[in-house]
Design a protein around this motif. Sequence first.
Motif, PDB file in Angstrom:
ATOM      1  N   PRO A 287      17.026  12.297 125.823  1.00  0.00           N
ATOM      2  CA  PRO A 287      15.814  11.992 125.069  1.00  0.00           C
ATOM      3  C   PRO A 287      14.567  11.732 125.891  1.00  0.00           C
ATOM      4  O   PRO A 287      13.456  11.765 125.362  1.00  0.00           O
ATOM      5  CB  PRO A 287      16.204  10.730 124.279  1.00  0.00           C
ATOM      6  N   TRP A 288      14.702  11.490 127.179  1.00  0.00           N
ATOM      7  CA  TRP A 288      13.587  10.949 127.969  1.00  0.00           C
ATOM      8  C   TRP A 288      12.398  11.886 128.079  1.00  0.00           C
ATOM      9  O   TRP A 288      11.249  11.436 128.100  1.00  0.00           O
ATOM     10  CB  TRP A 288      14.110  10.511 129.344  1.00  0.00           C
ATOM     11  N   THR A 289      12.654  13.183 128.155  1.00  0.00           N
ATOM     12  CA  THR A 289      11.528  14.122 128.236  1.00  0.00           C
ATOM     13  C   THR A 289      10.757  14.180 126.915  1.00  0.00           C
ATOM     14  O   THR A 289       9.650  14.724 126.872  1.00  0.00           O
ATOM     15  CB  THR A 289      12.007  15.558 128.567  1.00  0.00           C
ATOM     16  N   ALA A 290      11.346  13.627 125.870  1.00  0.00           N
ATOM     17  CA  ALA A 290      10.694  13.652 124.558  1.00  0.00           C
ATOM     18  C   ALA A 290       9.847  12.399 124.306  1.00  0.00           C
ATOM     19  O   ALA A 290       9.389  12.174 123.188  1.00  0.00           O
ATOM     20  CB  ALA A 290      11.747  13.815 123.459  1.00  0.00           C
ATOM     21  N   PHE A 291       9.672  11.591 125.350  1.00  0.00           N
ATOM     22  CA  PHE A 291       8.791  10.418 125.241  1.00  0.00           C
ATOM     23  C   PHE A 291       7.511  10.635 126.045  1.00  0.00           C
ATOM     24  O   PHE A 291       6.950   9.689 126.603  1.00  0.00           O
ATOM     25  CB  PHE A 291       9.515   9.154 125.740  1.00  0.00           C
ATOM     26  N   GLY A 292       7.073  11.852 126.123  1.00  0.00           N
ATOM     27  CA  GLY A 292       5.874  12.169 126.890  1.00  0.00           C
ATOM     28  C   GLY A 292       4.615  11.564 126.283  1.00  0.00           C
ATOM     29  O   GLY A 292       4.628  11.042 125.161  1.00  0.00           O
ATOM     30  N   PRO A 293       3.505  11.643 127.026  1.00  0.00           N
ATOM     31  CA  PRO A 293       2.229  11.118 126.527  1.00  0.00           C
ATOM     32  C   PRO A 293       1.874  11.737 125.181  1.00  0.00           C
ATOM     33  O   PRO A 293       2.044  12.950 124.992  1.00  0.00           O
ATOM     34  CB  PRO A 293       1.231  11.562 127.605  1.00  0.00           C
ATOM     35  N   GLY A 294       1.418  10.922 124.275  1.00  0.00           N
ATOM     36  CA  GLY A 294       0.993  11.419 122.976  1.00  0.00           C
ATOM     37  C   GLY A 294       2.095  11.511 121.942  1.00  0.00           C
ATOM     38  O   GLY A 294       1.838  11.880 120.793  1.00  0.00           O
ATOM     39  N   THR A 295       3.306  11.164 122.333  1.00  0.00           N
ATOM     40  CA  THR A 295       4.415  11.241 121.381  1.00  0.00           C
ATOM     41  C   THR A 295       4.703   9.882 120.737  1.00  0.00           C
ATOM     42  O   THR A 295       5.773   9.666 120.181  1.00  0.00           O
ATOM     43  CB  THR A 295       5.704  11.784 122.033  1.00  0.00           C
TER      44      THR A 295
ATOM     45  N   THR B  14       8.086   7.145 113.398  1.00  0.00           N
ATOM     46  CA  THR B  14       8.888   6.785 114.576  1.00  0.00           C
ATOM     47  C   THR B  14       8.989   5.275 114.701  1.00  0.00           C
ATOM     48  O   THR B  14       8.045   4.553 114.368  1.00  0.00           O
ATOM     49  CB  THR B  14       8.274   7.377 115.865  1.00  0.00           C
ATOM     50  N   ASP B  15      10.138   4.816 115.171  1.00  0.00           N
ATOM     51  CA  ASP B  15      10.340   3.390 115.417  1.00  0.00           C
ATOM     52  C   ASP B  15      10.017   3.022 116.861  1.00  0.00           C
ATOM     53  O   ASP B  15      10.171   1.864 117.262  1.00  0.00           O
ATOM     54  CB  ASP B  15      11.797   3.007 115.119  1.00  0.00           C
ATOM     55  N   ALA B  16       9.593   3.998 117.632  1.00  0.00           N
ATOM     56  CA  ALA B  16       9.281   3.740 119.037  1.00  0.00           C
ATOM     57  C   ALA B  16       8.079   2.804 119.141  1.00  0.00           C
ATOM     58  O   ALA B  16       7.040   3.048 118.532  1.00  0.00           O
ATOM     59  CB  ALA B  16       8.986   5.058 119.746  1.00  0.00           C
ATOM     60  N   LYS B  17       8.230   1.741 119.924  1.00  0.00           N
ATOM     61  CA  LYS B  17       7.138   0.779 120.107  1.00  0.00           C
ATOM     62  C   LYS B  17       6.167   1.265 121.181  1.00  0.00           C
ATOM     63  O   LYS B  17       6.573   1.952 122.130  1.00  0.00           O
ATOM     64  CB  LYS B  17       7.704  -0.569 120.559  1.00  0.00           C
ATOM     65  N   PRO B  18       4.887   0.858 121.077  1.00  0.00           N
ATOM     66  CA  PRO B  18       3.904   1.225 122.114  1.00  0.00           C
ATOM     67  C   PRO B  18       4.332   0.785 123.513  1.00  0.00           C
ATOM     68  O   PRO B  18       3.905   1.381 124.512  1.00  0.00           O
ATOM     69  CB  PRO B  18       2.643   0.471 121.672  1.00  0.00           C
ATOM     70  N   ALA B  19       5.184  -0.239 123.597  1.00  0.00           N
ATOM     71  CA  ALA B  19       5.617  -0.732 124.913  1.00  0.00           C
ATOM     72  C   ALA B  19       6.300   0.344 125.740  1.00  0.00           C
ATOM     73  O   ALA B  19       6.330   0.273 126.973  1.00  0.00           O
ATOM     74  CB  ALA B  19       6.552  -1.931 124.734  1.00  0.00           C
ATOM     75  N   ILE B  20       6.870   1.357 125.077  1.00  0.00           N
ATOM     76  CA  ILE B  20       7.504   2.453 125.829  1.00  0.00           C
ATOM     77  C   ILE B  20       6.496   3.076 126.794  1.00  0.00           C
ATOM     78  O   ILE B  20       6.833   3.401 127.937  1.00  0.00           O
ATOM     79  CB  ILE B  20       8.058   3.520 124.856  1.00  0.00           C
ATOM     80  N   TRP B  21       5.261   3.186 126.336  1.00  0.00           N
ATOM     81  CA  TRP B  21       4.228   3.837 127.164  1.00  0.00           C
ATOM     82  C   TRP B  21       3.407   2.829 127.982  1.00  0.00           C
ATOM     83  O   TRP B  21       2.825   3.190 128.998  1.00  0.00           O
ATOM     84  CB  TRP B  21       3.323   4.704 126.277  1.00  0.00           C
ATOM     85  N   SER B  22       3.387   1.564 127.527  1.00  0.00           N
ATOM     86  CA  SER B  22       2.603   0.573 128.279  1.00  0.00           C
ATOM     87  C   SER B  22       3.448  -0.161 129.321  1.00  0.00           C
ATOM     88  O   SER B  22       2.908  -0.778 130.238  1.00  0.00           O
ATOM     89  CB  SER B  22       1.958  -0.436 127.318  1.00  0.00           C
ATOM     90  N   GLU B  23       4.776  -0.094 129.164  1.00  0.00           N
ATOM     91  CA  GLU B  23       5.667  -0.743 130.136  1.00  0.00           C
ATOM     92  C   GLU B  23       6.726   0.257 130.604  1.00  0.00           C
ATOM     93  O   GLU B  23       7.936   0.033 130.400  1.00  0.00           O
ATOM     94  CB  GLU B  23       6.350  -1.954 129.496  1.00  0.00           C
TER      95      GLU B  23
ATOM     96  N   HIS C 140      17.066  -0.805 122.662  1.00  0.00           N
ATOM     97  CA  HIS C 140      16.560  -0.703 121.280  1.00  0.00           C
ATOM     98  C   HIS C 140      15.842  -1.984 120.858  1.00  0.00           C
ATOM     99  O   HIS C 140      14.813  -1.923 120.185  1.00  0.00           O
ATOM    100  CB  HIS C 140      17.703  -0.382 120.315  1.00  0.00           C
ATOM    101  N   ASP C 141      16.376  -3.130 121.238  1.00  0.00           N
ATOM    102  CA  ASP C 141      15.727  -4.399 120.883  1.00  0.00           C
ATOM    103  C   ASP C 141      14.332  -4.492 121.494  1.00  0.00           C
ATOM    104  O   ASP C 141      13.393  -4.989 120.867  1.00  0.00           O
ATOM    105  CB  ASP C 141      16.573  -5.589 121.362  1.00  0.00           C
ATOM    106  N   ALA C 142      14.212  -4.017 122.711  1.00  0.00           N
ATOM    107  CA  ALA C 142      12.928  -4.144 123.411  1.00  0.00           C
ATOM    108  C   ALA C 142      11.917  -3.079 122.990  1.00  0.00           C
ATOM    109  O   ALA C 142      10.717  -3.351 122.953  1.00  0.00           O
ATOM    110  CB  ALA C 142      13.161  -4.053 124.927  1.00  0.00           C
ATOM    111  N   PHE C 143      12.407  -1.918 122.665  1.00  0.00           N
ATOM    112  CA  PHE C 143      11.477  -0.786 122.536  1.00  0.00           C
ATOM    113  C   PHE C 143      11.455  -0.069 121.185  1.00  0.00           C
ATOM    114  O   PHE C 143      10.785   0.948 121.051  1.00  0.00           O
ATOM    115  CB  PHE C 143      11.739   0.219 123.661  1.00  0.00           C
ATOM    116  N   THR C 144      12.183  -0.576 120.213  1.00  0.00           N
ATOM    117  CA  THR C 144      12.076   0.021 118.880  1.00  0.00           C
ATOM    118  C   THR C 144      11.860  -1.076 117.850  1.00  0.00           C
ATOM    119  O   THR C 144      12.338  -2.192 118.002  1.00  0.00           O
ATOM    120  CB  THR C 144      13.323   0.842 118.477  1.00  0.00           C
ATOM    121  N   SER C 145      11.107  -0.726 116.823  1.00  0.00           N
ATOM    122  CA  SER C 145      10.921  -1.660 115.709  1.00  0.00           C
ATOM    123  C   SER C 145      11.895  -1.254 114.610  1.00  0.00           C
ATOM    124  O   SER C 145      12.519  -0.201 114.667  1.00  0.00           O
ATOM    125  CB  SER C 145       9.492  -1.557 115.196  1.00  0.00           C
TER     126      SER C 145
END
Lengths: 152, 152
Positions: free
Chosen positions: A78-86, A92-101, A146-151
């Motif tokens: 999955p990691w290549t699918a977390f690129g900028p702008g995604t 999506t349940d992905a939290k902004p922290a994925i890109w800020s941290e 998941h606890d840290a990076f998904t809502s």
Amino acid sequence: MKKIVLCCLAAIAAGVAGTASAQFRTPESAIKYRQSVMTVQGRAFYVSIGGMVNGRAPFDAKVAAESAELVRMTAQLPWTAFGPGTDKGAPTDAKPAIWSEPAKFKELADKMQLEVAKLAAAAKTGSLDNLKAAYGPARDACKACHDAFTSQ
Amino acid sequence: MKKIVLCCLAAIAAGVAGTASAQFRTPESAIKYRQSVMTVQGRAFYVSIGGMVNGRAPFDAKVAAESAELVRMTAQLPWTAFGPGTDKGAPTDAKPAIWSEPAKFKELADKMQLEVAKLAAAAKTGSLDNLKAAYGPARDACKACHDAFTSQ
């Protein structure tokens, strides 16, 4: 499902997707891909392996080994699918922290991959005890990320 | 993505999903699962392997072997998600013929699994020529089943 085939062929025709880590055409396609990976992985882990580990299903060493190998392989995807702008483009349940941290995200993602590799190795031994011993740390590593990076 | 974890844990708590081929809780979850499998498989096949076979990406024997093994493994997964009643419940391209012509569906599904197993074996040899030789028949087997059993 023909759409998937056509979509892939269209991407290929456009020459925009060539390698294993090729960019996705749209944020939506990246989000769909990483969610699909999690769905496939989650069933192999929680239903197939978890069923045996927790005694809800009879232990089948071959199924356990194949399921754990599938978890190990999908953990790399999955990691290549977390690129900028995604961070947006589809629900999506992905939290902004994925890109800020990113360092913390990578640390937890790496830890998860390490633990599921251990799970796959344990499953290959054909021992339910080994599988059980590796399952908890792998589950905890999944959950920590998941606890840290998904809502919800 | 936490929802996936929670959903799986809920399914487990309810005791309704215990084995590798356990039933799905709802038609929607079955449809989501089989579509996820196709998404993951499609990228490994058409983007990763297809990129190398068609010269859009440099050949990497290790990536090719892992991708082909992922295709082989995912080819075994979707069938339990085509159970009775899963022809509706969420948007799906699956045609009614899947349930009205099960023998033909199985024949094409078996053929696909055979060809992708050959692809995985070819990829393991580390030879791009072997990979190319196995790719076409595998692609044709995928397409034959999609042409017959999915709508656009």
